[in-house]
Design an enzyme around this catalytic site. Structure first.
Site, mmCIF file in Angstrom:
data_model
loop_
_atom_site.group_PDB
_atom_site.id
_atom_site.type_symbol
_atom_site.label_atom_id
_atom_site.label_comp_id
_atom_site.label_asym_id
_atom_site.label_seq_id
_atom_site.Cartn_x
_atom_site.Cartn_y
_atom_site.Cartn_z
ATOM 1 N N PRO A 9 43.097 42.284 42.419
ATOM 2 C CA PRO A 9 41.957 43.289 42.836
ATOM 3 C C PRO A 9 40.573 42.831 42.385
ATOM 4 C CG PRO A 9 43.556 44.263 41.255
ATOM 5 C CD PRO A 9 44.094 42.939 41.917
ATOM 6 N N ASN A 10 39.562 43.305 43.151
ATOM 7 C CA ASN A 10 38.287 42.868 42.652
ATOM 8 C C ASN A 10 37.656 41.464 42.936
ATOM 9 O OD1 ASN A 10 37.607 45.694 42.640
ATOM 10 N ND2 ASN A 10 38.953 45.507 40.548
ATOM 11 N N ARG A 17 30.372 41.296 41.210
ATOM 12 C CA ARG A 17 30.717 42.105 40.111
ATOM 13 C C ARG A 17 30.477 41.399 38.708
ATOM 14 N NH1 ARG A 17 37.170 40.772 38.821
ATOM 15 N NH2 ARG A 17 37.135 42.793 37.613
ATOM 16 N N TYR A 22 31.540 37.073 35.064
ATOM 17 C CA TYR A 22 32.721 36.405 36.161
ATOM 18 C C TYR A 22 31.786 35.310 36.880
ATOM 19 C CZ TYR A 22 36.123 40.041 35.302
ATOM 20 O OH TYR A 22 36.813 40.774 34.508
ATOM 21 N N ASN A 73 45.896 34.708 39.987
ATOM 22 C CA ASN A 73 45.037 35.704 39.274
ATOM 23 C C ASN A 73 45.394 37.094 39.635
ATOM 24 O OD1 ASN A 73 43.132 36.837 37.912
ATOM 25 N ND2 ASN A 73 41.443 35.770 38.600
ATOM 26 N N ALA A 76 43.337 42.837 37.375
ATOM 27 C CA ALA A 76 43.765 43.905 36.451
ATOM 28 C C ALA A 76 45.243 44.181 36.372
ATOM 29 C CB ALA A 76 42.842 45.165 36.644
ATOM 30 N N GLU A 97 49.044 30.902 35.808
ATOM 31 C CA GLU A 97 48.366 31.896 35.704
ATOM 32 C C GLU A 97 46.829 31.356 35.587
ATOM 33 O OE1 GLU A 97 49.211 34.096 32.266
ATOM 34 O OE2 GLU A 97 47.822 35.738 32.563
ATOM 35 N N HIS A 99 42.673 32.860 34.887
ATOM 36 C CA HIS A 99 41.709 33.824 34.681
ATOM 37 C C HIS A 99 40.375 33.264 34.900
ATOM 38 C CE1 HIS A 99 44.766 36.895 34.093
ATOM 39 N NE2 HIS A 99 45.200 35.883 33.345
ATOM 40 N N ARG A 106 38.238 39.092 25.024
ATOM 41 C CA ARG A 106 37.889 40.392 25.490
ATOM 42 C C ARG A 106 38.558 41.367 24.902
ATOM 43 N NH1 ARG A 106 37.042 39.897 31.766
ATOM 44 N NH2 ARG A 106 35.875 41.861 31.442
ATOM 45 N N ARG A 110 43.221 43.540 27.677
ATOM 46 C CA ARG A 110 43.392 42.468 28.095
ATOM 47 C C ARG A 110 44.057 41.557 27.760
ATOM 48 N NH1 ARG A 110 39.526 43.384 32.374
ATOM 49 N NH2 ARG A 110 37.753 44.432 31.543
HETATM 50 C C1 DQA Z 1 40.224 38.268 35.161
HETATM 51 C C2 DQA Z 1 40.443 39.447 33.967
HETATM 52 C C3 DQA Z 1 41.120 40.469 34.002
HETATM 53 O O1 DQA Z 1 41.141 41.211 32.785
HETATM 54 C C4 DQA Z 1 40.230 41.355 35.089
HETATM 55 O O2 DQA Z 1 41.006 42.636 35.043
HETATM 56 C C5 DQA Z 1 39.946 40.817 36.264
HETATM 57 C C6 DQA Z 1 39.895 39.223 36.239
HETATM 58 C C7 DQA Z 1 39.688 37.081 35.227
HETATM 59 O O3 DQA Z 1 39.915 36.329 36.129
HETATM 60 O O4 DQA Z 1 38.935 36.803 34.266
HETATM 61 O O5 DQA Z 1 39.825 41.475 37.270
HETATM 62 O O6 DQA Z 1 41.882 38.238 35.873
#
Ligand code: DQA
Length: 144
Positions: A9-10, A17, A22, A73, A76, A97, A99, A106, A110
C-alpha cells in the site's frame, strides 16, 4: 529467470507521499528502474502493486511455479501481515524484503517485520536503489 516485484500500500504514491522520507522519485520511475534492471541482467522482471492485503496474497499464490524469485516491499503490511508471511512460506519461492526508508531508525511499530522470518535478505534505507540491489542479489542466489 523470472522475478516478481511486489509493492504494498501507498507505494504507488511515491514522489507525492512524504518526500523527506521516501524521496522525490515517483512510482513510474521506480517501474522504469525495475524494467531497466531486468534488461541489464537479461531476466524478466514483473512488477505488481496493490493497496489490498488479499490481492497481495493472491499474487504470491499465483507466482507458484511461475516465478523463480520474489522481491517484496509489503509497506505497512510488513508490520501487520501474517497472511503475507504464510503465503510466501506456502509457495516456497526465494524472497528478498525491501524498504525504501531505513525502518530500523523509525518508529517502534515499524521494528516488527513478519515477512523477515521467511526472507533470505532484507535491504532497507537505500531508496529505490534497494530494489535493484535485491534483484541483483536474487539472480545470484537462485543460480547458486
Ligand atoms: C516502507 C516502510 C513501512 O514502514 C511503510 O509503512 C511503508 C514503506 C518503506 O519502503 O520504507 O509504506 O515499507
Amino acid at each position: 529467470m523470472k522475478i516478481l516485484v511486489i509493492n504494498g500500500p501507498n507505494i504507488n504514491m511515491l514522489g507525492i507521499r512524504e518526500p523527506g522520507i521516501y524521496g522525490t522519485q515517483d512510482y513510474m520511475s521506480l517501474r522504469k528502474l525495475l524494467e531497466d534492471t531486468g534488461n541489464e541482467l537479461g531476466i524478466t522482471v514483473e512488477e505488481f502493486q496493490s493497496n489490498h492485503e488479499g490481492d497481495i496474497v493472491d499474487k504470491i499464490q499465483h507466482a507458484y511455479r511461475r516465478f523463480d524469485g520474489i522481491v517484496i516491499n509489503p509497506a505497512a503490511y510488513t508490520h501487520t501481515s501474517v497472511a503475507i508471511l504464510d503465503a510466501l512460506k506456502a509457495v516456497g519461492i526465494p524472497t528478498v524484503e525491501v524498504h525504501i526508508s531505513d525502518v530500523s531508525a523509525r518508529e517502534d511499530f515499524r521494528q516488527i517485520s513478519y515477512v523477515r522470518e521467511y526472507c533470505v535478505k532484507t535491504i532497507s534505507g537505500l531508496g529505490t536503489e534497494g530494489y535493484r540491489q535485491a534483484i541483483i542479489f536474487l539472480k545470484d542466489y537462485i543460480v547458486r
